[in-house]
Enzyme design. Structure first.
Site, mmCIF file in Angstrom:
data_model
loop_
_atom_site.group_PDB
_atom_site.id
_atom_site.type_symbol
_atom_site.label_atom_id
_atom_site.label_comp_id
_atom_site.label_asym_id
_atom_site.label_seq_id
_atom_site.Cartn_x
_atom_site.Cartn_y
_atom_site.Cartn_z
ATOM 1 N N HIS A 289 47.423 35.680 46.399
ATOM 2 C CA HIS A 289 46.132 35.328 47.010
ATOM 3 C C HIS A 289 45.085 35.251 45.912
ATOM 4 O O HIS A 289 45.340 35.683 44.775
ATOM 5 C CB HIS A 289 45.723 36.418 48.015
ATOM 6 C CG HIS A 289 45.413 37.704 47.317
ATOM 7 N ND1 HIS A 289 46.394 38.610 46.976
ATOM 8 C CD2 HIS A 289 44.252 38.199 46.819
ATOM 9 C CE1 HIS A 289 45.849 39.610 46.311
ATOM 10 N NE2 HIS A 289 44.551 39.396 46.197
ATOM 11 N N HIS B 42 40.870 34.384 39.908
ATOM 12 C CA HIS B 42 42.231 34.304 39.359
ATOM 13 C C HIS B 42 43.226 34.654 40.447
ATOM 14 O O HIS B 42 42.858 35.248 41.466
ATOM 15 C CB HIS B 42 42.379 35.266 38.179
ATOM 16 C CG HIS B 42 42.225 36.709 38.561
ATOM 17 N ND1 HIS B 42 40.998 37.341 38.613
ATOM 18 C CD2 HIS B 42 43.130 37.634 38.946
ATOM 19 C CE1 HIS B 42 41.171 38.592 38.992
ATOM 20 N NE2 HIS B 42 42.454 38.802 39.220
HETATM 21 P P1 2AM Z 1 43.736 41.864 40.894
HETATM 22 O O1 2AM Z 1 44.673 40.873 41.517
HETATM 23 O O2 2AM Z 1 42.903 41.303 39.808
HETATM 24 O O3 2AM Z 1 44.415 43.163 40.547
HETATM 25 C C1 2AM Z 1 43.709 43.524 46.466
HETATM 26 O O4 2AM Z 1 43.939 44.784 45.931
HETATM 27 C C2 2AM Z 1 43.012 42.649 45.488
HETATM 28 O O5 2AM Z 1 41.785 43.250 45.110
HETATM 29 C C3 2AM Z 1 43.796 42.397 44.225
HETATM 30 O O6 2AM Z 1 43.933 41.024 44.050
HETATM 31 C C4 2AM Z 1 43.004 43.026 43.114
HETATM 32 O O7 2AM Z 1 42.713 42.202 42.045
HETATM 33 C C5 2AM Z 1 41.683 43.345 43.722
HETATM 34 N N1 2AM Z 1 41.306 44.699 43.336
HETATM 35 C C6 2AM Z 1 42.029 45.805 43.489
HETATM 36 N N2 2AM Z 1 41.352 46.881 43.061
HETATM 37 C C7 2AM Z 1 40.172 46.420 42.599
HETATM 38 C C8 2AM Z 1 39.040 47.026 42.039
HETATM 39 N N3 2AM Z 1 38.960 48.353 41.856
HETATM 40 N N4 2AM Z 1 38.012 46.237 41.687
HETATM 41 C C9 2AM Z 1 38.079 44.919 41.855
HETATM 42 N N5 2AM Z 1 39.125 44.280 42.384
HETATM 43 C C10 2AM Z 1 40.167 45.022 42.768
#
Ligand code: 2AM
Length: 187
Positions: A37, A121
């Site tokens: 996603h 991304h």
């Molecule tokens: P990432 O793919 O860059 O790891 C669900 O967890 C989504 O939220 C993931 O796609 C993740 O991004 C993002 N995510 C998880 N923890 C996060 C955080 N502490 N701050 C920002 N984005 C977060």
């Protein structure tokens, strides 16, 4: 508490193509196809009663459908070690605008502001300490010309995330349609 984020679900064809890039990197945990996603805004853990306030605020977000193109690859690192690789998004003012609208809706719902800059991304894999920076660099180079056909963004989604031993499970809680502005009423 419930862990939430706003994101874009991706068409199956695009997820297929992204999945086909996977494999062959030591220390990588590839994101399963169902989990691919684009995160628009990570919300984090909120008390369950806040869910309705958040959903109501998001339902007021107004934006028209638009096309988005996934192209290029990149990585994030910490202490000079790669932590993840991702597929990039072609610059899209419409996507940035949607992000801003979501951000202000969430503020209205009392969600704390996000410090991190929005860097759109699609996470493909996350690495543990055994990952080889050289192999990751090779993967990025080999796939740098990746480009998928554009897809139409017609809604965004409020996802919940359950953390489990074998990784998170995402559930689409609410889909918010994007709609072209209605023609002005003639009467
Ligand atoms: P990432 O793919 O860059 O790891 C669900 O967890 C989504 O939220 C993931 O796609 C993740 O991004 C993002 N995510 C998880 N923890 C996060 C955080 N502490 N701050 C920002 N984005 C977060």
């Amino acid at each position: 508490m419930i862990r939430l984020f706003c994101g874009l679900a991706l068409p199956a064809q695009l997820r297929d193509r992204l999945i086909s890039l996977g494999g062959g990197l030591p220390g990588a945990r590839w994101v399963p196809e169902d989990n691919l996603h684009l995160t628009l805004r990570f919300i984090g853990e909120v008390p369950e009663p806040s869910f309705d306030d958040i959903a109501v605020a998001l339902s007021a977000v107004k934006a028209a459908p638009f096309d988005l193109t996934v192209a290029g690859m990149g990585h994030f690192e910490r202490k000079r070690r790669p932590t993840m690789v991702w597929a990039g998004i072609e610059p899209s003012p419409r996507l940035l605008d949607l992000h801003v609208r979501i951000e202000s809706a969430l503020r209205r719902a009392g969600v704390e502001g996000e410090e991190r800059q929005f860097q759109p991304h699609i996470t493909l894999a996350r690495f543990d300490a055994s990952a080889s920076p050289e192999r990751v660099a090779g993967f990025l180079q080999a796939n740098s010309l990746f480009r998928a056909p554009p897809f139409r963004v017609e809604h965004f989604t409020l996802f919940s995330s359950m953390l489990g031993r074998s990784g998170p499970t995402y559930h689409a809680e609410v889909e918010f349609p994007l709609a072209a502005a209605l023609a002005p009423d003639r009467f």
